[in-house]
Enzyme design. Structure first.
Site, mmCIF file in Angstrom:
data_model
loop_
_atom_site.group_PDB
_atom_site.id
_atom_site.type_symbol
_atom_site.label_atom_id
_atom_site.label_comp_id
_atom_site.label_asym_id
_atom_site.label_seq_id
_atom_site.Cartn_x
_atom_site.Cartn_y
_atom_site.Cartn_z
ATOM 1 C CB CYS A 89 -0.884 -0.011 1.244
ATOM 2 S SG CYS A 89 -1.979 1.413 1.373
ATOM 3 C CG HIS A 131 -5.529 -2.367 -1.408
ATOM 4 N ND1 HIS A 131 -4.466 -2.961 -0.765
ATOM 5 C CD2 HIS A 131 -5.365 -1.031 -1.229
ATOM 6 C CE1 HIS A 131 -3.701 -2.014 -0.214
ATOM 7 N NE2 HIS A 131 -4.224 -0.833 -0.495
ATOM 8 C CD GLU A 132 -6.563 1.396 -3.922
ATOM 9 O OE1 GLU A 132 -6.728 2.290 -3.070
ATOM 10 O OE2 GLU A 132 -5.467 0.855 -4.102
HETATM 11 ZN ZN ZN Z 1 -3.695 1.090 -0.032
#
Ligand code: ZN
Length: 156
Positions: A89, A131-132
């Site tokens: 990330c 993830h987003e």
């Molecule tokens: Zn991230």
């Protein structure tokens, strides 16, 4: 072109808050999507969510090598299969972890013109979308990861 500084984990609670739905697509939403895109590409990321540039609104961009995806108010409609892979990330540089995600997803949201769209994705792109979207709910990959370890660079 506007490149923003990415909020880092531990320096601001904005990464832990729930982002608000975008009620109306207007110029400020276009600017937000542009800023997300420019900041993602300049950091060589594969995705970026608005809270990562300090904006608590539900907007994400993803480019997992299959072209730019911009989504406002994204929601996962369908998820299928399971896959575990390494994830990083941009807000947590230098850390990788193994995360189990759905192997395929169908995500519904609005495009920059305010039209409802559905995006079907598999593999790495599906992972980036999940993830987003997690970021919009204050969830970070380290919450889901096993075998977290240091790496030379992050990527999400
Ligand atoms: Zn991230």
């Amino acid at each position: 072109m506007a490149v923003y500084r990415i909020v880092l984990y531990g320096e601001d609670d904005v990464l832990r808050e729930k982002a608000k739905p975008i009620a109306k697509i207007n110029e400020s939403v276009h600017k937000l999507l542009d800023d997300l895109r420019d900041t993602m590409y300049s950091n060589k990321g594969v995705g970026l969510a608005a809270p990562q540039i300090g904006v608590l609104k539900r907007a994400i961009v993803v480019d997992a090598g299959e072209g730019l995806i911009e989504l406002v108010n994204p929601e996962i409609l369908e998820a299928s299969g399971k896959e575990t892979d390494l994830e990083g990330c941009l807000s947590i540089p230098g850390v990788l972890g193994e995360v189990e995600r759905a192997a395929g997803v169908v995500v519904q949201g609005l495009d920059r013109e305010g039209r409802e769209i559905k995006v079907q994705a598999n593999g790495f792109c599906a992972r980036a979308l999940q993830h987003e979207i997690d970021h919009l709910d204050g969830i970070l990959f380290i919450d889901r990861a096993v075998k977290i370890r240091k790496a030379e660079s992050g990527r999400g």
